[in-house]
Design a protein around this motif. Structure first.
Motif, PDB file in Angstrom:
ATOM      1  N   LYS A 121     126.954  68.261  -3.226  1.00 58.08           N
ATOM      2  CA  LYS A 121     126.029  69.283  -2.794  1.00 58.08           C
ATOM      3  C   LYS A 121     124.907  69.393  -3.811  1.00 58.08           C
ATOM      4  O   LYS A 121     125.173  69.437  -5.010  1.00 58.08           O
ATOM      5  N   HIS A 130     117.504  75.219  -0.587  1.00 59.91           N
ATOM      6  CA  HIS A 130     117.034  76.583  -0.298  1.00 59.91           C
ATOM      7  C   HIS A 130     115.983  76.560   0.791  1.00 59.91           C
ATOM      8  O   HIS A 130     115.972  77.397   1.689  1.00 59.91           O
ATOM      9  N   ILE A 151     119.720  85.695   0.524  1.00 53.70           N
ATOM     10  CA  ILE A 151     118.767  85.928  -0.562  1.00 53.70           C
ATOM     11  C   ILE A 151     119.164  85.004  -1.710  1.00 53.70           C
ATOM     12  O   ILE A 151     120.337  84.798  -1.992  1.00 53.70           O
TER      13      ILE A 151
END
Ligand code: MSP
Length: 530
Positions: free
Chosen positions: A318, A57, A46
């Motif tokens: 990242k 995401h 989540i």
């Protein structure tokens, strides 16, 4: 230090005195069914709604969606339950709200909606979208908390360490460094700023589960994929300093997977446990140690597979909202089209091994191939000879490039199934691409549009190419659902013949073929080859 995220002062403490044990027992009685016929339960992590979603995401979402869609076409009678959502408690959210001068709830409402929109835009087929601020989640967390407290597994203690709000994580002295360019020390692993923090907090007796977790991972080596992540964990478990861990909001977040199956209500028990949990590699430890320990304490079965994926990077780091080097997934989908972005993610990032950096080949291999084969010239030449079906064509022996295409096509279904079974999404897609490439090559070689090629040969090319499109179209559904649907619609493939069973050569049918645009997006491809 393994477990991160402390309970912020504003996080609700989930304790209630109402006993729900009878319901729990009934839940557990049905929760042990892990057979293949059990509904397929898949989860994404989540997401923190502290900033707009980025491409990383979307990657967790697309990866999980590929498995959800693949299961639907492989086992059409099996229920697929697919959870995603937003993780709305914690310092990270509080800080983001404070920085914007708004209440956390207002921030979460707005940003959670963006993650929901991202899922819709990207054709993610989740069946539940859960927010940790929902009442049903609070009930589940209270239940787990009570069960753990009753076993004396949660206690109050103090903890000191280097805390990173960005990572919601404590670090030890050896995990931080002082850079001349930074005022505060930073985490060596993530480069995030840390500050010394000492606080009274809840702790969880993870050490009580050390043996059982080691046993579990020894006897279930395939439960974490890729295995390198499991190897990295094995040193983490026995470190003496890590025996007890501060009880953080991770407890809240991880419970979402239970809330997602209707826990603690009894009826939904058969959905548990998750068959696949897709997670980024940064959160393996929480899912591989903390969650299983909680589940063991609850007497519940553990997830079958943790599928850890690599990170999307930009400027060799990242991609992260905190660093600011993020790519906007909405922009990417507006520019390239949803399926092109999904395809790219699965093709380049789907190997679960290395971090990834873009390309665009599906439009040419599939879109162009479709355009070439449905061109008027070919259709006219095919119509000029007695009509054959593909199955009748199979009675003739195909040789040369056509024969090679047919034999690759025959192997495709098995190859895709095998790769998906092994969680090698990228290899599954590779196999499909290889057949398309070979079929494109064979088409160029036969040149059925040319008057030099006899109309009978044009018909062979045509029928074989349609079968290539039918079979690859079925196999591509999990990856590029919209383009695959457009293609199968254009080929007139009946809905009941769009599952993996029908992906065997000669097993399904095509109807009347219509020319359509397969891909959305601004970038068009020129039709070529004739
Ligand atoms: N809220 C936690 C997860 C709790 S699960 C019970 C969290 N949220 S997150 O928003 O930071 O990340 C959610 C997912 O997105 C994770 O799987 C994470 O690995 C993934 N990604 C975040 N940045 C990423 C990239 N740059 N590349 C690929 N995926 C990455 O962690």
């Amino acid at each position: 230090m393994l477990f991160c995220r402390k309970i912020p002062t504003r996080t609700p403490i989930y304790i209630s005195c109402r006993s729900r044990l009878p319901a729990l027992c009934r839940f557990l009685a049905t929760a042990t069914d892990t057979s293949a016929s059990k509904p397929f339960y898949i989860t994404t992590p989540i997401f923190y709604p502290n900033a707009a979603p980025h491409i990383g995401h979307l990657y967790s979402l697309v990866t999980a969606d590929i498995f959800a869609r693949f299961t639907r076409i492989s086992e059409p009678d099996r229920l697929v339950h697919f959870l995603t959502g937003t993780d709305e408690h914690g310092l990270k959210i509080q800080k983001a709200a404070k920085d914007r001068g708004i209440e956390p709830a207002v921030l979460c409402d707005a940003l959670s909606e963006q993650f929901r929109r991202l899922g819709n835009r990207a054709n993610i087929s989740n069946t539940v979208f859960l927010r940790t601020t929902e009442a049903r989640h609070r009930e589940a967390v209270e239940h787990v908390w009570r069960t753990l407290t009753a076993q004396d597994l949660i206690y109050k203690g103090t903890y000191s360490g280097w805390y990173s709000i960005s990572d919601e994580c404590f670090y030890t002295d050896s995990q931080i460094t002082h850079l001349p360019s930074s005022l505060t020390p930073v985490s060596i692993e993530t480069g995030s700023a840390v500050e010394w923090s000492s606080e009274s907090n809840y702790k969880f007796r993870l050490s009580s589960f050390q043996e059982r977790l080691l046993d579990y991972y020894t006897t279930n080596p395939k439960s974490i994929y890729p295995s390198a992540h499991r190897e990295r964990l094995s040193w983490g478990i026995p470190v003496p300093g890590d025996m007890s861990h501060t009880m953080y909001v991770w407890f809240d977040a991880l419970t979402v997977y239970l809330t997602g199956v209707g826990f603690p209500a009894e009826q939904q028990g058969s959905l548990w446990p998750p068959n696949i949990q897709v997670i980024g590699k940064d959160i393996v430890r929480f899912h591989a140690l903390y969650l299983p320990a909680m589940l063991l304490a609850m007497g519940m079965p553990l997830s079958h597979t943790l599928l850890a994926h690599a990170h999307w990077t930009a400027q060799q780091r990242k991609m992260s909202k905190s660093i600011g080097n993020v790519a906007d997934p909405f922009d990417a989908m507006d520019t390239w089209g949803v399926d092109a972005v999904r395809f790219y993610m699965a093709r380049v990032g789907g190997r679960f091994r290395d971090d990834v950096a873009l390309q665009d080949e599906i439009r040419s291999l599939l879109g162009n191939f479709f355009l070439r084969i449905t061109s008027r010239t070919i259709q006219k030449r095919v119509a000029s000879v007695p009509q054959l079906t593909f199955v009748q064509l199979l009675d003739q022996s195909l040789d040369g490039p056509n024969g090679d295409v047919l034999s690759s096509l025959r192997n495709l279904k098995g190859r895709v199934e095998q790769c998906m079974e092994k969680f090698e999404v990228g290899d599954a897609l590779d196999a499909i691409i290889l057949v398309l490439r070979e079929a494109n090559g064979a088409l160029t070689h036969t040149a059925p549009w040319s008057i030099q090629s006899p109309p009978e040969a044009a018909q062979v090319s045509y029928l074989l190419s349609l079968e290539v499109l039918r079979v690859t179209g079925i196999c591509l559904q999990p990856f590029i659902p919209e383009a695959a649907r457009n293609l199968l619609d254009a080929l007139g493939v009946p809905k009941a013949e769009r599952n993996m069973d029908a992906a065997a050569v000669g097993k399904g049918s095509v109807g009347e073929v219509k020319g359509v645009k397969l891909f959305e997006g601004k970038r068009e491809i020129a039709s070529g080859g004739q």
